[in-house]
Design a protein around this motif. Sequence first.
Motif, PDB file in Angstrom:
ATOM      1  N   ALA A  66      25.591 -28.200  -0.967  1.00 39.57           N
ATOM      2  CA  ALA A  66      26.634 -27.176  -0.930  1.00 39.57           C
ATOM      3  C   ALA A  66      27.283 -26.981  -2.264  1.00 39.57           C
ATOM      4  CB  ALA A  66      27.844 -27.323   0.267  1.00 39.57           C
ATOM      5  N   ALA A  67      27.820 -28.149  -2.751  1.00 39.49           N
ATOM      6  CA  ALA A  67      28.209 -28.348  -4.143  1.00 39.49           C
ATOM      7  C   ALA A  67      27.224 -27.696  -5.170  1.00 39.49           C
ATOM      8  CB  ALA A  67      28.646 -29.842  -4.435  1.00 39.49           C
ATOM      9  N   TRP A  68      26.022 -28.159  -5.200  1.00 41.50           N
ATOM     10  CA  TRP A  68      24.981 -27.522  -6.055  1.00 41.50           C
ATOM     11  C   TRP A  68      24.899 -26.247  -6.029  1.00 41.50           C
ATOM     12  CZ3 TRP A  68      21.986 -31.775  -8.299  1.00 41.50           C
ATOM     13  CH2 TRP A  68      21.150 -31.329  -9.090  1.00 41.50           C
ATOM     14  N   TYR A  69      24.970 -25.443  -4.883  1.00 39.62           N
ATOM     15  CA  TYR A  69      24.878 -24.006  -4.588  1.00 39.62           C
ATOM     16  C   TYR A  69      26.166 -23.486  -5.194  1.00 39.62           C
ATOM     17  CZ  TYR A  69      24.661 -19.462  -2.272  1.00 39.62           C
ATOM     18  OH  TYR A  69      24.794 -18.173  -1.794  1.00 39.62           O
ATOM     19  N   TRP A  70      27.284 -24.134  -4.827  1.00 39.77           N
ATOM     20  CA  TRP A  70      28.528 -23.288  -5.339  1.00 39.77           C
ATOM     21  C   TRP A  70      28.485 -23.336  -6.969  1.00 39.77           C
ATOM     22  CZ3 TRP A  70      32.727 -25.950  -8.145  1.00 39.77           C
ATOM     23  CH2 TRP A  70      34.085 -24.944  -7.906  1.00 39.77           C
ATOM     24  N   ILE A  71      28.056 -24.429  -7.676  1.00 39.76           N
ATOM     25  CA  ILE A  71      27.954 -24.680  -9.116  1.00 39.76           C
ATOM     26  C   ILE A  71      26.838 -23.448  -9.557  1.00 39.76           C
ATOM     27  CG2 ILE A  71      26.857 -25.906 -10.904  1.00 39.76           C
ATOM     28  CD1 ILE A  71      29.547 -26.968 -10.279  1.00 39.76           C
ATOM     29  N   ASP A  72      25.864 -23.142  -8.724  1.00 40.39           N
ATOM     30  CA  ASP A  72      24.561 -22.100  -9.302  1.00 40.39           C
ATOM     31  C   ASP A  72      25.333 -20.872  -8.900  1.00 40.39           C
ATOM     32  OD1 ASP A  72      23.052 -24.157  -9.927  1.00 40.39           O
ATOM     33  OD2 ASP A  72      21.534 -23.529  -8.192  1.00 40.39           O
ATOM     34  N   LEU A  73      26.412 -20.680  -8.171  1.00 42.16           N
ATOM     35  CA  LEU A  73      26.923 -19.275  -7.878  1.00 42.16           C
ATOM     36  C   LEU A  73      27.846 -18.967  -9.159  1.00 42.16           C
ATOM     37  CD1 LEU A  73      27.990 -18.735  -4.231  1.00 42.16           C
ATOM     38  CD2 LEU A  73      26.046 -17.610  -5.504  1.00 42.16           C
ATOM     39  N   GLY A  74      28.514 -20.430  -9.447  1.00 40.12           N
ATOM     40  CA  GLY A  74      29.487 -20.067 -10.652  1.00 40.12           C
ATOM     41  C   GLY A  74      28.730 -19.744 -11.831  1.00 40.12           C
ATOM     42  N   VAL A  75      27.646 -20.234 -12.364  1.00 36.68           N
ATOM     43  CA  VAL A  75      26.755 -19.907 -13.231  1.00 36.68           C
ATOM     44  C   VAL A  75      26.303 -18.287 -13.038  1.00 36.68           C
ATOM     45  CG1 VAL A  75      24.632 -20.283 -14.525  1.00 36.68           C
ATOM     46  CG2 VAL A  75      26.011 -22.362 -13.692  1.00 36.68           C
ATOM     47  N   LEU A  76      25.952 -18.064 -12.118  1.00 34.15           N
ATOM     48  CA  LEU A  76      25.453 -16.552 -12.010  1.00 34.15           C
ATOM     49  C   LEU A  76      26.450 -15.987 -12.261  1.00 34.15           C
ATOM     50  CD1 LEU A  76      23.572 -14.420 -10.984  1.00 34.15           C
ATOM     51  CD2 LEU A  76      24.187 -14.855  -8.688  1.00 34.15           C
ATOM     52  N   SER A  77      27.807 -15.986 -11.723  1.00 35.75           N
ATOM     53  CA  SER A  77      28.929 -15.299 -11.838  1.00 35.75           C
ATOM     54  C   SER A  77      29.383 -15.070 -13.429  1.00 35.75           C
ATOM     55  CB  SER A  77      30.079 -15.663 -11.015  1.00 35.75           C
ATOM     56  OG  SER A  77      31.319 -15.110 -11.139  1.00 35.75           O
ATOM     57  N   SER A  78      29.206 -16.145 -14.020  1.00 33.48           N
ATOM     58  CA  SER A  78      29.732 -16.134 -15.445  1.00 33.48           C
ATOM     59  C   SER A  78      28.613 -15.426 -16.420  1.00 33.48           C
ATOM     60  CB  SER A  78      29.781 -17.405 -15.899  1.00 33.48           C
ATOM     61  OG  SER A  78      30.909 -18.528 -15.388  1.00 33.48           O
ATOM     62  N   LEU A  79      27.383 -15.600 -16.048  1.00 29.17           N
ATOM     63  CA  LEU A  79      26.434 -14.828 -16.631  1.00 29.17           C
ATOM     64  C   LEU A  79      26.545 -13.205 -16.404  1.00 29.17           C
ATOM     65  CD1 LEU A  79      23.023 -17.079 -16.309  1.00 29.17           C
ATOM     66  CD2 LEU A  79      24.709 -16.953 -18.123  1.00 29.17           C
ATOM     67  N   ARG A  80      26.939 -12.925 -15.190  1.00 29.85           N
ATOM     68  CA  ARG A  80      27.322 -11.469 -14.876  1.00 29.85           C
ATOM     69  C   ARG A  80      28.629 -10.971 -15.253  1.00 29.85           C
ATOM     70  NH1 ARG A  80      23.653  -8.908 -11.683  1.00 29.85           N
ATOM     71  NH2 ARG A  80      25.191  -7.529 -10.825  1.00 29.85           N
ATOM     72  N   CYS A  81      29.282 -11.789 -16.059  1.00 28.13           N
ATOM     73  CA  CYS A  81      30.628 -11.565 -16.506  1.00 28.13           C
ATOM     74  C   CYS A  81      31.519 -11.256 -15.356  1.00 28.13           C
ATOM     75  CB  CYS A  81      30.655 -10.409 -17.440  1.00 28.13           C
ATOM     76  SG  CYS A  81      31.880 -10.368 -18.641  1.00 28.13           S
ATOM     77  N   ALA A  87      30.802  -9.673 -12.565  1.00 34.75           N
ATOM     78  CA  ALA A  87      30.130  -8.620 -11.831  1.00 34.75           C
ATOM     79  C   ALA A  87      29.599  -9.162 -10.546  1.00 34.75           C
ATOM     80  CB  ALA A  87      29.354  -7.806 -12.765  1.00 34.75           C
ATOM     81  N   PRO A  88      29.729  -8.745  -9.024  1.00 31.84           N
ATOM     82  CA  PRO A  88      29.126  -9.047  -8.121  1.00 31.84           C
ATOM     83  C   PRO A  88      27.729  -8.646  -8.113  1.00 31.84           C
ATOM     84  CG  PRO A  88      30.545  -7.201  -7.583  1.00 31.84           C
ATOM     85  CD  PRO A  88      30.907  -7.786  -8.849  1.00 31.84           C
ATOM     86  N   LEU A  89      26.912  -9.211  -7.286  1.00 33.70           N
ATOM     87  CA  LEU A  89      25.342  -8.894  -7.218  1.00 33.70           C
ATOM     88  C   LEU A  89      25.430  -7.510  -6.122  1.00 33.70           C
ATOM     89  CD1 LEU A  89      23.420 -11.994  -6.054  1.00 33.70           C
ATOM     90  CD2 LEU A  89      23.091 -10.588  -8.164  1.00 33.70           C
ATOM     91  N   PRO A  90      24.793  -6.582  -6.502  1.00 30.66           N
ATOM     92  CA  PRO A  90      24.640  -5.087  -5.548  1.00 30.66           C
ATOM     93  C   PRO A  90      24.032  -5.602  -4.249  1.00 30.66           C
ATOM     94  CG  PRO A  90      23.345  -5.106  -7.758  1.00 30.66           C
ATOM     95  CD  PRO A  90      23.653  -6.390  -7.652  1.00 30.66           C
ATOM     96  N   ASP A  91      24.872  -4.718  -3.377  1.00 30.46           N
ATOM     97  CA  ASP A  91      24.569  -5.140  -1.892  1.00 30.46           C
ATOM     98  C   ASP A  91      23.367  -5.422  -1.579  1.00 30.46           C
ATOM     99  OD1 ASP A  91      27.402  -4.869  -1.830  1.00 30.46           O
ATOM    100  OD2 ASP A  91      27.418  -2.865  -0.952  1.00 30.46           O
ATOM    101  N   ALA A  92      22.287  -4.672  -2.161  1.00 32.50           N
ATOM    102  CA  ALA A  92      20.845  -4.780  -1.656  1.00 32.50           C
ATOM    103  C   ALA A  92      20.282  -5.974  -2.023  1.00 32.50           C
ATOM    104  CB  ALA A  92      20.176  -3.480  -2.285  1.00 32.50           C
ATOM    105  N   GLU A  93      21.057  -6.490  -3.111  1.00 33.07           N
ATOM    106  CA  GLU A  93      20.225  -7.784  -3.575  1.00 33.07           C
ATOM    107  C   GLU A  93      21.004  -8.980  -3.060  1.00 33.07           C
ATOM    108  OE1 GLU A  93      20.285  -7.798  -7.663  1.00 33.07           O
ATOM    109  OE2 GLU A  93      19.419  -5.992  -7.937  1.00 33.07           O
ATOM    110  N   ARG A  94      22.339  -8.716  -2.822  1.00 39.59           N
ATOM    111  CA  ARG A  94      23.222  -9.994  -2.051  1.00 39.59           C
ATOM    112  C   ARG A  94      22.625 -10.722  -0.756  1.00 39.59           C
ATOM    113  NH1 ARG A  94      28.087  -7.635  -1.359  1.00 39.59           N
ATOM    114  NH2 ARG A  94      28.203  -7.476  -3.659  1.00 39.59           N
ATOM    115  N   LYS A  95      22.025  -9.927  -0.070  1.00 35.29           N
ATOM    116  CA  LYS A  95      21.646 -10.438   1.265  1.00 35.29           C
ATOM    117  C   LYS A  95      20.523 -11.089   1.077  1.00 35.29           C
ATOM    118  CE  LYS A  95      18.936  -6.343   2.061  1.00 35.29           C
ATOM    119  NZ  LYS A  95      18.681  -4.893   3.107  1.00 35.29           N
ATOM    120  N   TYR A  96      19.688 -11.163  -0.058  1.00 34.11           N
ATOM    121  CA  TYR A  96      18.646 -11.868  -0.370  1.00 34.11           C
ATOM    122  C   TYR A  96      19.066 -12.967  -0.958  1.00 34.11           C
ATOM    123  CZ  TYR A  96      14.962  -8.356   0.420  1.00 34.11           C
ATOM    124  OH  TYR A  96      14.501  -7.376   1.120  1.00 34.11           O
ATOM    125  N   PHE A  97      20.052 -13.363  -1.438  1.00 36.20           N
ATOM    126  CA  PHE A  97      20.339 -14.429  -2.538  1.00 36.20           C
ATOM    127  C   PHE A  97      20.199 -15.789  -1.884  1.00 36.20           C
ATOM    128  CE2 PHE A  97      22.792 -17.192  -5.241  1.00 36.20           C
ATOM    129  CZ  PHE A  97      21.976 -17.215  -6.270  1.00 36.20           C
TER     130      PHE A  97
END
Length: 501
Positions: free
Chosen positions: A420-435, A437-447
């Motif tokens: 869970a902590a690993w996933y949370w860190i990875d989400l933080g990295v993704l969020s930073s790289l996207r400045c 911006a959230p993932l589009p709805d069509a992509e979020r359900k797959y993530f």
Amino acid sequence: MPPWLAFLCNLLALVALGWFIAVWALCLLGWQVAYKLFANPYPRSPLSSAQTEEPAPSVSILRPLAGLDCNLYTNLCSSFEQHYPVDLFEVILGVRSEHDQALSVARQVVAQYPHIHSHIVVGDVEAGVNPKINNLVRPYALAKHDLVWVVDSQVWLSPHALGRAVDALLAKPPVPKPQCIYRTPHGSRTGLVHHVPLGVLPANTWGSHIERAFLSTSHAKMYLAINAVGIDSCVMGKSNMYRKSDLDRVPDAFFAYNADSASDEQHMIGSRAFDGEQDADDPFVLEMTTKKEENDVVRTKSRALARFGIYLAEDNMLALSLWRKPLELGHRIAPGDVAHVAVGDIQTVMEYAKRRMRWIRVRRHMVPEATYLEPFTESLVAGLCGWFGIYSWLLHPIIGPLHGGLHCGAFFAFYLANLAAWYWIDLGVLSSLRCGAPLPDAERKYFLGAWCMRELLAFPIWAWAMLGSTVTWRGKRYRILTNARAAHVPSDVHTEYGIDD
């Protein structure tokens, strides 16, 4: 348990605990660097305006094209829309052949930006095994400026990327982290600037979404952390800027090239760049049609780059040649911009697995130590190491041995918390790289599902890669040799252990 065995187990547990802590330190460092460089809007480069005290350097942007890649038109337009003095950069599009589908797109883009100095160069020149180098030989020879920026066709970059990348190249090499352990920067100046890849625009297939999750989380996190530590070169060639004059200074000794090595390694693929040097001032026309004229450009104006055609992973080897002696130039990750890599349609999970397997097999002979340790940096294996160390050195001495259901419960609680902590860190990295911006709805359900599948597949793919040395790339089969070069594999030769590539 015999004393010697107990001592060995305790020693292994201590090593496992130390490794677990080190891996988590890298994860947190990658997250921190991602947040620092990309989470917030980065200042615009003063070079983006013609109103600067110092003249901005001129840059040649080279874009190798082969086939109709996802989002190709928009990706190419991004090179023409850079906020940089228009008289100080040029764009050169290299198309594989006149029958390539990318040619019509390239012509449309060039026609849309008549005020930008640009060329379309049609036709590869065979310089070795690497098709990207073969594509770049002629554009590299045509480039008028010392600074070259090579950007893959799948990549889109922001309009401010050029100015900020030039700023980074002109800056001093970064101070390695962690700063509590003082180390001097590598080299006296920066020799290469690169952009961290961010996967975008996946098709609605699990293969595409797993690739996007890999590029945007696990790969980006470790890529940023390893570059921040700065022990050795770690570069992916999606977007690289360097100087032609520096590449000219890389000695032939770096390649350890032996023209007679084919007798030792059957079917090894060489390069005409090493066949003998000619006078670099000899004139030749740009529209080369004969073999002699192709040889001329490989051996003269583009020789510095063409030499890397002997490798499948030319990006890493080129970066290593600048990093290591005798040049010893630093590398910088461009701040404020990421390379938006259009993932496109990876139709099956097996196709994704083959892509990852291919590059693990290539890396095994370029950076063997890092490749052999790779599975221990993944969440599932690192979690096992962590439990072994924590149980042996913390839980067991404090509360005594755990048995039966209590032991299983404690293990699963720790393991799930680690994931869970690993996933949370990875989400933080993704969020930073996207400045942010959230993932589009069509992509979020797959993530979440794609992330879980990526983590589950990491070790099996690595083990598969370790069992063989052949790869298939652009319809051709190669055997990766111990010197990181490649050899043709005849069609009637079976792969190792009956495992296909």
